[in-house]
Enzyme design. Structure first.
Site, PDB file in Angstrom:
ATOM      1  N   HIS A 129       2.736 100.938  61.063  1.00  0.00           N
ATOM      2  CA  HIS A 129       3.746 101.885  61.555  1.00  0.00           C
ATOM      3  C   HIS A 129       5.123 101.547  60.970  1.00  0.00           C
ATOM      4  O   HIS A 129       5.793 102.401  60.379  1.00  0.00           O
ATOM      5  CB  HIS A 129       3.766 101.848  63.076  1.00  0.00           C
ATOM      6  CG  HIS A 129       4.769 102.762  63.706  1.00  0.00           C
ATOM      7  ND1 HIS A 129       4.444 104.019  64.147  1.00  0.00           N
ATOM      8  CD2 HIS A 129       6.092 102.614  63.961  1.00  0.00           C
ATOM      9  CE1 HIS A 129       5.522 104.601  64.643  1.00  0.00           C
ATOM     10  NE2 HIS A 129       6.541 103.758  64.547  1.00  0.00           N
ATOM     11  N   GLU A 130       5.530 100.302  61.139  1.00  0.00           N
ATOM     12  CA  GLU A 130       6.879  99.935  60.681  1.00  0.00           C
ATOM     13  C   GLU A 130       6.970 100.006  59.160  1.00  0.00           C
ATOM     14  O   GLU A 130       7.973 100.451  58.614  1.00  0.00           O
ATOM     15  CB  GLU A 130       7.274  98.545  61.188  1.00  0.00           C
ATOM     16  CG  GLU A 130       7.163  98.347  62.701  1.00  0.00           C
ATOM     17  CD  GLU A 130       7.849  99.416  63.534  1.00  0.00           C
ATOM     18  OE1 GLU A 130       8.846 100.002  63.073  1.00  0.00           O
ATOM     19  OE2 GLU A 130       7.376  99.681  64.662  1.00  0.00           O
ATOM     20  N   MET A 172      10.668  97.092  64.961  1.00  0.00           N
ATOM     21  CA  MET A 172      11.750  97.909  64.414  1.00  0.00           C
ATOM     22  C   MET A 172      11.723  97.872  62.889  1.00  0.00           C
ATOM     23  O   MET A 172      11.593  96.818  62.288  1.00  0.00           O
ATOM     24  CB  MET A 172      13.083  97.368  64.958  1.00  0.00           C
ATOM     25  CG  MET A 172      14.287  98.123  64.464  1.00  0.00           C
ATOM     26  SD  MET A 172      14.261  99.862  65.038  1.00  0.00           S
ATOM     27  CE  MET A 172      15.075 100.657  63.663  1.00  0.00           C
ATOM     28  N   GLU A 193       9.247 109.552  64.220  1.00  0.00           N
ATOM     29  CA  GLU A 193       8.283 108.819  65.050  1.00  0.00           C
ATOM     30  C   GLU A 193       6.934 109.529  65.153  1.00  0.00           C
ATOM     31  O   GLU A 193       5.881 108.904  65.027  1.00  0.00           O
ATOM     32  CB  GLU A 193       8.867 108.532  66.430  1.00  0.00           C
ATOM     33  CG  GLU A 193      10.084 107.591  66.412  1.00  0.00           C
ATOM     34  CD  GLU A 193       9.812 106.249  65.748  1.00  0.00           C
ATOM     35  OE1 GLU A 193       8.640 105.901  65.518  1.00  0.00           O
ATOM     36  OE2 GLU A 193      10.809 105.544  65.440  1.00  0.00           O
TER      37      GLU A 193
END
Ligand code: ARG
Ligand code: ZN
Length: 863
Positions: free
Chosen positions: A301-302, A267, A324
């Site tokens: 990604h995060e 996250m 996303e």
């Protein structure tokens, strides 16, 4: 949806009903007294009326024990009604305060504030913040946060939150406090805190403008050395985002925390990313090459979300793919940049086809921007993420590198600090490039995987290609319009095997497109959708001999890999002799122009589920039988070639067994594919090689490959070795969660008729803890992916899955809802299996007290 009328729990939220928030919260102060059993949260919200209206303040809360509600310093008479609290407010500004009590140690949903291995952690996306305090919990309310954390200093020595750290202070009674201030306004879903005993691997990154950023990855002290790969990936990501997108980090510190209990992968909370530990902890003894790559990909990604998600966020959850899809595309670009781009593309397409294509052709199909949902947690899907990334990739192909960069620059300039929509993104792309994406928008509106059927006719030096596109109907969308897609193609000489002319990017817009080619020096074969430039199914009806020719000659690595996949689908869709597959693999192994990494991919048969997806009705037994026969033919027909490849790659690795270079990874990949074919062929020499490799392995890649080869072997002569390596593996890695997950998965995915019994036995194993999402997935999720044995004809596999789902739903609805997906595919199976699968879905729906997460999934699957 019919269910929404009969069951009020299943009322849908609709994009068409979007209204801007009535009240904004430019500032919030949180005061949190942390305790595992009883945490006290005081919140002070500085409110501002948004526009001219006289509507009250409406707040979200879930499971909160509310103690105090005050408006402008005075107690309020209003009290919560279920999950909402409505407060009439005079004036355009106000201060609203609450005090609530929450119970982290009782929180098994893993949303909001919960306990994991004695630490306290949060997960707020999408709607977890409402389980911490009363708040307008929606992404278009952006606030500056000031957070005071207080806790027992011995139990919780480290106290982290978003933004900049203030001075820490000891308090009487063995307690301490710290205040964190985040200068960047953010939606509540990006709030985070972590408290507990943690140690850090630290480092520093100097940004392009000379800002020094302190980096820390927090975990249990014993695991700190296992964070090195994640740290290297973090620094590489920061460098990549500057170099490729011009994006710089914007705080003085960046913290990552690895936790054992986590619903998702990770996250992107502002300045405080929280990770599922399986995407942080890695060393050569415990992580495979695939794990190392996954760690780097998720860390990137995060990190990339800091700009695509955090600085520019989503207006509402229908826009989820805005952050996303774009961020997955960016992490794919990063991974391609760091390693073998060709192999990365093949792996990404494989994943898309394994998960997203079935979703898009089943009852759960939805566009990348859905227009209604019951439970938003059910929409963190392969469609929103992976098809969303393919849609961004198509924009990249249509606009080119520079045009795409002009588009992202304008998007960031225009929308920094805002909560925006997919429409805003597309508008920025259009305005920066002076183009019209009107038809392209259909990718955001229509579900279903488009099909492009291709026919080639040639005469003399002329060839004509006709490309016809259709988008199949999906639930709620019977009629579809043609989409705008970049379709890369080239012609390959049928005699020379060389590319004739240049590759072109053809923009398909119409239902039918004609292309003609003149003055061709020889007959040609088309090389289609090169690099998988559009996320579609290509139907070309190419003869097997031509597919074999392309598998040996196509100059685009993806198209070459694809030609063999299509050849295999053709052969395995019939009871024909697998000899053409053996010959194609022989040619690939012998080709001096190919590297080991590519060979390791190109000699693998498509999975049983992928073969099933290509058929109207999945014939579970026939697919298994034919694929096993082909595997055996490739194994025995090329046994000496496999030994040669095995020995060549082992020798190439000598002295650098643990290296993570693309060459070393490629050698391990090919050697281990060779080993699995050798064990399939079944010689004692192969079993001995696998056992030796298992015991001598210096990497998890090699150890696990040997273990899997033996676990999958049907041979009675391998029984002893199988049992021995399984017992050794469990004992060797006892207590290491991520590795014990592999032990469960290897058995649940085994290619053996006794899998169901084994899974039943493992469900009773003391290490099976269904409250942990990774462990549940490693056993029950993995078993449901074992097509042949999950789909046992008597329905025992379905029953086992439904039993687990119903039990887990009481603990964790998100985990349970994921388990419903395999049953939703019932329409693709024969009547007997379909009825058994439906019966389990009906039993799930009828079970008392099921969550709306599960009810939404199961009722969509039955509709
Ligand atoms: N935004 C997170 C990520 O992709 C995932 C959050 C998952 N939330 C959920 N409800 N499943 O990076
Ligand atoms: Zn994400």
């Amino acid at each position: 949806m019919a269910e929404s009328r009969s069951n009020p729990q299943l009322a849908a939220v609709r994009l068409a009903d979007y209204q801007p928030p009535d009240w904004l919260v430019p500032d919030i102060e949180l005061d949190i007294r942390l305790d595992a059993t009883r945490t006290v949260v005081k919140a002070r919200l500085h409110l501002r009326r948004n526009g001219r209206h006289d509507r009250p303040l409406v707040l979200d809360g879930h499971g909160l024990e509310t103690r105090i509600i005050m408006l402008n310093g005075k107690g309020c008479a209003n009290w919560p009604n279920g999950d909402t609290l409505t407060i009439p407010v005079d004036g355009d500004e106000a201060v609203f305060e609450t005090e609530v009590v929450i119970h982290p140690s009782r929180n098994t949903r893993l949303m909001g504030l919960y306990a994991s291995e004695g630490r306290l952690v949060t997960q707020c996306e999408a709607e977890g913040f409402r389980s911490i305090t009363w708040f307008p919990d929606r992404p278009d309310v952006l606030s500056r946060y000031r957070v005071r954390l207080e806790a027992d200093k011995a139990l919780y020595p480290i106290l982290l939150s978003n933004g900049d750290r203030g001075a820490a202070r000891d308090l009487p009674g063995g307690r301490h406090e710290i205040t964190w201030t985040d200068p960047w306004p953010k939606p509540s879903y990006l709030f985070a805190l972590v408290a507990g005993q943690l140690a850090a691997l630290t480092d520093e990154f100097v940004t392009m403008n000379g800002r020094r950023v302190q980096l820390a990855i927090w975990t249990a002290a014993a695991d700190v050395p296992r964070c090195a790969h994640a740290m290297a990936a973090l620094k590489a990501s920061m460098e990549f985002d500057e170099r490729v997108y011009g994006r710089e980090y914007d705080l003085d510190e960046f913290n990552i925390v690895a936790v054992a209990d986590f619903n998702a992968g990770a996250m992107e909370n502002k300045g405080l990313n929280i990770f599922n530990s399986k995407y942080i902890l890695a060393d050569s003894e415990t992580a495979t090459d695939m794990d190392f790559d996954a760690v780097a990909g998720v860390v990137a990604h995060e990190y990339f979300h800091n700009w695509t998600g955090n600085r520019v966020t989503c207006r509402d959850w229908f826009q989820l793919s805005l952050k996303e899809g774009l961020t997955v595309f960016r992490d794919q670009q990063f991974s391609a940049d760091q390693g073998s781009a060709a192999v990365k593309r093949i792996d990404d397409v494989r994943a898309l086809r394994a998960v997203q294509f079935p979703e898009d052709s089943g009852p759960l199909a939805h566009p990348i921007r859905p227009d209604h949902y019951v439970e938003i947690a059910n929409f963190y899907t392969a469609t929103v993420y992976n098809k969303g990334a393919e849609v961004i990739r198509m924009l990249h192909a249509l606009l080119g590198v520079d045009g795409f960069r002009r588009g992202t620059d304008l998007y960031f300039d225009r929308h920094d600090g805002e909560a925006v929509t997919c429409e805003d993104w597309l508008k920025a792309m259009e305005d920066a490039n002076g183009i019209d994406l009107k038809q392209f928008r259909r990718w955001y509106e229509q579900a279903g995987t488009p099909r492009v059927s291709v026919t080639l006719t040639q005469q003399g030096g002329r060839a004509e290609l006709v490309l016809r596109q259709t988008v199949p109907p999906t639930p709620g969308q019977p009629d579809k319009q043609p989409v705008h897609m970049p379709f890369r193609l080239a012609l390959i000489g049928r005699t020379s095997g060389r590319r004739i002319g240049d590759e072109q990017v053809v923009e398909l817009r119409e239902a039918v497109t004609h292309l003609t080619f003149a003055d061709l020096p020889e007959p040609v074969l088309p090389s289609l959708n090169r690099g998988f430039s559009a996320p579609v199914v290509v139907e070309a009806d190419t003869a097997r001999a031509d597919l074999a020719f392309l598998a040996a000659h196509d100059d685009d690595p993806f198209a070459r890999w694809e030609a063999f996949q299509q050849l295999a689908l053709s052969v395995l869709g019939s009871d024909d002799d697998p000899a053409p597959l053996v010959e194609a693999v022989r040619g690939t192994l012998a080709d001096p122009g190919l590297d080991a990494a590519f060979k390791g991919e190109a000699v693998l048969l498509p999975t049983e589920s992928f073969i099933g997806d290509a058929a109207t009705i999945v014939d579970v037994e026939a697919i298994h039988r034919r694929r096993e026969a082909a595997r055996m033919a490739i194994a025995t027909g090329l046994e000496s070639e496999w030994w040669a490849a095995y020995e060549r790659e082992r020798t190439a690795l000598a002295g650098r067994e643990t290296a993570l270079t693309p060459e070393a990874k490629g050698s391990r990949r090919l050697a281990n594919v060779a080993l699995s074919y050798l064990v399939t062929a079944g010689s004692d020499r192969a079993f001995a090689a696998a056992e030796t490799q298992y015991h001598a392995a210096l990497t998890m890649t090699d150890r696990l490959a040997a273990l899997r080869a033996l676990v999958n072997s049907q041979a009675t002569t391998a029984q002893g070795a199988r049992a021995a390596v399984l017992a050794d593996f469990h004992q060797r890695f006892a207590g290491n969660n991520d590795v014990i997950d592999k032990w469960f998965s290897a058995q649940a995915l085994a290619n053996r008729p006794d899998v169901l019994d084994q899974v039943e036995r493992l469900l009773k194993h003391p290490d099976f803890t269904p409250s942990n999402p990774n462990r549940l997935r490693s056993l029950v999720g993995a078993f449901a992916a074992n097509q042949r044995w999950f789909h046992a004809a008597d329905g025992a596999g379905y029953r086992l899955l439904a039993d687990q789902l119903i039990a887990v739903d009481r603990l964790n609805p998100q985990s349970a809802a994921r388990l419903a997906v395999p049953l939703g595919r019932w329409r693709r199976f024969d009547a007997v299996r379909a009825a058994l699968m439906r019966a389990e879905l009906e039993r799930i729906v009828a079970a008392p007290g099921m969550s709306k997460d599960v009810l939404e999934m199961a009722s969509r699957a039955l509709a």
